[in-house]
Design an enzyme around this catalytic site. Structure first.
Site, PDB file in Angstrom:
ATOM      1  N   SER A  34      40.780  35.591  43.561  1.00  0.00           N
ATOM      2  CA  SER A  34      39.360  35.761  43.197  1.00  0.00           C
ATOM      3  C   SER A  34      39.263  36.113  41.718  1.00  0.00           C
ATOM      4  O   SER A  34      40.209  36.669  41.144  1.00  0.00           O
ATOM      5  CB  SER A  34      38.753  36.900  44.019  1.00  0.00           C
ATOM      6  OG  SER A  34      37.438  37.195  43.591  1.00  0.00           O
ATOM      7  N   TYR A  79      38.478  46.069  46.671  1.00  0.00           N
ATOM      8  CA  TYR A  79      38.615  44.606  46.745  1.00  0.00           C
ATOM      9  C   TYR A  79      39.296  44.078  45.492  1.00  0.00           C
ATOM     10  O   TYR A  79      40.231  43.270  45.565  1.00  0.00           O
ATOM     11  CB  TYR A  79      37.229  43.973  46.927  1.00  0.00           C
ATOM     12  CG  TYR A  79      37.259  42.458  47.058  1.00  0.00           C
ATOM     13  CD1 TYR A  79      37.916  41.841  48.126  1.00  0.00           C
ATOM     14  CD2 TYR A  79      36.613  41.650  46.125  1.00  0.00           C
ATOM     15  CE1 TYR A  79      37.934  40.455  48.246  1.00  0.00           C
ATOM     16  CE2 TYR A  79      36.619  40.266  46.239  1.00  0.00           C
ATOM     17  CZ  TYR A  79      37.283  39.677  47.306  1.00  0.00           C
ATOM     18  OH  TYR A  79      37.305  38.296  47.423  1.00  0.00           O
TER      19      TYR A  79
HETATM   20  P1  NDP Z   1      35.293  34.087  55.313  1.00  0.00           P
HETATM   21  O1  NDP Z   1      34.945  35.445  55.805  1.00  0.00           O
HETATM   22  O2  NDP Z   1      34.395  32.953  55.657  1.00  0.00           O
HETATM   23  O3  NDP Z   1      36.763  33.676  55.803  1.00  0.00           O
HETATM   24  C1  NDP Z   1      37.801  34.588  55.943  1.00  0.00           C
HETATM   25  C2  NDP Z   1      38.826  33.994  56.874  1.00  0.00           C
HETATM   26  O4  NDP Z   1      39.926  34.900  57.017  1.00  0.00           O
HETATM   27  C3  NDP Z   1      38.290  33.730  58.263  1.00  0.00           C
HETATM   28  O5  NDP Z   1      38.719  32.467  58.716  1.00  0.00           O
HETATM   29  C4  NDP Z   1      38.926  34.819  59.120  1.00  0.00           C
HETATM   30  O6  NDP Z   1      39.114  34.332  60.433  1.00  0.00           O
HETATM   31  C5  NDP Z   1      40.265  34.989  58.386  1.00  0.00           C
HETATM   32  N1  NDP Z   1      40.887  36.267  58.683  1.00  0.00           N
HETATM   33  C6  NDP Z   1      40.356  37.505  58.558  1.00  0.00           C
HETATM   34  N2  NDP Z   1      41.225  38.428  58.961  1.00  0.00           N
HETATM   35  C7  NDP Z   1      42.338  37.754  59.363  1.00  0.00           C
HETATM   36  C8  NDP Z   1      43.572  38.166  59.901  1.00  0.00           C
HETATM   37  N3  NDP Z   1      43.869  39.457  60.105  1.00  0.00           N
HETATM   38  N4  NDP Z   1      44.506  37.219  60.206  1.00  0.00           N
HETATM   39  C9  NDP Z   1      44.224  35.913  60.006  1.00  0.00           C
HETATM   40  N5  NDP Z   1      43.061  35.469  59.495  1.00  0.00           N
HETATM   41  C10 NDP Z   1      42.131  36.390  59.185  1.00  0.00           C
HETATM   42  O7  NDP Z   1      35.457  34.232  53.735  1.00  0.00           O
HETATM   43  P2  NDP Z   1      35.541  33.138  52.561  1.00  0.00           P
HETATM   44  O8  NDP Z   1      35.870  31.819  53.106  1.00  0.00           O
HETATM   45  O9  NDP Z   1      34.329  33.306  51.731  1.00  0.00           O
HETATM   46  O10 NDP Z   1      36.779  33.720  51.741  1.00  0.00           O
HETATM   47  C11 NDP Z   1      38.089  33.187  51.885  1.00  0.00           C
HETATM   48  C12 NDP Z   1      38.978  33.770  50.804  1.00  0.00           C
HETATM   49  O11 NDP Z   1      38.413  33.503  49.532  1.00  0.00           O
HETATM   50  C13 NDP Z   1      39.151  35.292  50.882  1.00  0.00           C
HETATM   51  O12 NDP Z   1      40.454  35.632  50.534  1.00  0.00           O
HETATM   52  C14 NDP Z   1      38.177  35.799  49.832  1.00  0.00           C
HETATM   53  O13 NDP Z   1      38.587  37.040  49.320  1.00  0.00           O
HETATM   54  C15 NDP Z   1      38.279  34.704  48.799  1.00  0.00           C
HETATM   55  N6  NDP Z   1      37.130  34.596  47.917  1.00  0.00           N
HETATM   56  C16 NDP Z   1      35.859  34.460  48.413  1.00  0.00           C
HETATM   57  C17 NDP Z   1      34.788  34.400  47.537  1.00  0.00           C
HETATM   58  C18 NDP Z   1      33.377  34.309  48.018  1.00  0.00           C
HETATM   59  O14 NDP Z   1      32.461  34.544  47.195  1.00  0.00           O
HETATM   60  N7  NDP Z   1      33.104  33.941  49.265  1.00  0.00           N
HETATM   61  C19 NDP Z   1      34.970  34.459  46.085  1.00  0.00           C
HETATM   62  C20 NDP Z   1      36.351  34.584  45.672  1.00  0.00           C
HETATM   63  C21 NDP Z   1      37.377  34.637  46.561  1.00  0.00           C
HETATM   64  P3  NDP Z   1      39.178  35.230  61.766  1.00  0.00           P
HETATM   65  O15 NDP Z   1      38.153  36.303  61.640  1.00  0.00           O
HETATM   66  O16 NDP Z   1      38.906  34.220  62.832  1.00  0.00           O
HETATM   67  O17 NDP Z   1      40.579  35.740  61.815  1.00  0.00           O
END
Ligand code: NDP
Length: 273
Positions: free
Chosen positions: A158, A171
């Site tokens: 990020s 974070y």
């Molecule tokens: P989401 O919340 O949509 O996706 C997060 C994903 O992580 C989900 O599929 C969730 O699935 C999975 N996840 C959470 N906990 C676990 C776990 N313990 N084991 C396996 N999988 C897990 O977020 P985004 O798509 O927006 O973000 C994705 C990445 O991008 C993150 O790392 C975030 O920090 C980063 N990011 C996001 C930004 C934004 O503005 N949205 C900006 C910059 C970076 P499930 O709950 O089914 O396990």
């Protein structure tokens, strides 16, 4: 001249026919929503065979079914990257089923937006367990097979790992750690057949990210994107991931920083109205 052309041709033919170099199988973590789900979808459309990982089976199945309905290849496995046994079991299955060319780490989250003075230890612990140790754990387990395929480790970190902001301490610290992990791994693996790529997005409007950050509070989550013309969407990040992965194995994009046009920095965000 003719000899050098022939040599070049035989090199290319050799590279193309190598069983490992032609592998296009990718593991995507966090594939049940947001950036991970779009990445799985876009890579499958680009001919990759996707192994989608996350904890929620129903969401993973929906992503995989949609990909398969479009003619793509996708299997899914329930995996909690914060759990050693779960990750061990899933990685063993994946490796037994065949070589892996790329790992895309999308699993991650922000919990809370409290100042350092009052931040909840539980929130920090959750972000460290998931963003830092979860990413480390899956990388460590897949690294040997990725190297056998001249593969790629890609970490979605990020811009929070580049510039800290008030309320973002836990974070940001976890995202700084992810970016450092990518940088150090890259240094340590120089000379080895593996690429390490960091993708650092700015503001991306995904369905669940801000909602989780604010404990399900829709009005707080919506306010993150309020008035921002054209925030990024998950598919913008997915496309940058596809591009970086599809470059030749010897071309390593160290870091992609990608923001919406309306964002100069986390604290310099243009809002209308
Ligand atoms: P989401 O919340 O949509 O996706 C997060 C994903 O992580 C989900 O599929 C969730 O699935 C999975 N996840 C959470 N906990 C676990 C776990 N313990 N084991 C396996 N999988 C897990 O977020 P985004 O798509 O927006 O973000 C994705 C990445 O991008 C993150 O790392 C975030 O920090 C980063 N990011 C996001 C930004 C934004 O503005 N949205 C900006 C910059 C970076 P499930 O709950 O089914 O396990």
């Amino acid at each position: 001249m003719a000899d050098s052309v022939n040599q070049e041709q035989s090199f290319r033919i050799g590279a193309e026919s190598s069983p490992t170099n032609s592998v296009r199988r990718v593991v995507v973590t966090g594939a049940s929503s947001g950036i991970g789900a779009q990445t799985a979808t876009r890579l499958a459309a680009d001919g990759w065979s996707v192994v989608a990982l996350a904890r929620r089976e129903d969401r993973l199945k929906a992503v995989a079914d949609a990909i398969k309905a479009d003619g793509g290849a996708c299997e899914y496995k329930v995996c909690d990257v914060t759990d050693e046994e779960s990750t061990d079991r899933v990685v063993s299955e994946i490796v037994a089923e065949g070589p892996v060319k790329a790992l895309v780490n999308c699993a991650g989250a922000a919990f809370g937006k409290d100042p350092v003075a009052t931040a909840r230890l539980e929130d920090w612990r959750g972000m460290y367990e998931l963003n830092v140790l979860g990413t480390l754990r899956i990388i460590q387990k897949l690294l040997p097979t990725l190297k056998q395929s001249e593969g790629t480790v890609l970490i979605v970190s990020s811009t929070a790992g580049i510039e800290p902001y008030e309320g973002g301490s836990g974070y940001c610290a976890s995202k700084f750690a992810e970016r450092v992990m990518a940088r150090v791994l890259r240094l340590e693996q120089v000379g080895e057949p593996i690429r390490i790529i960091d993708v650092s997005p700015g503001l991306v409007q995904t369905e669940e990210f801000s909602l989780k950050r604010f404990g399900g509070d829709h009005s707080k989550a919506d306010s993150v994107y309020e008035g921002v013309p054209d925030p990024l969407h998950a598919d913008d990040i997915a496309e940058s991931i596809r591009w970086a992965l599809d470059l030749p194995d010897t071309v390593d994009v160290d870091s992609i920083v990608i923001r919406p046009r309306a964002e100069g920095s986390y604290t310099k965000l243009h809002r209308e109205g």
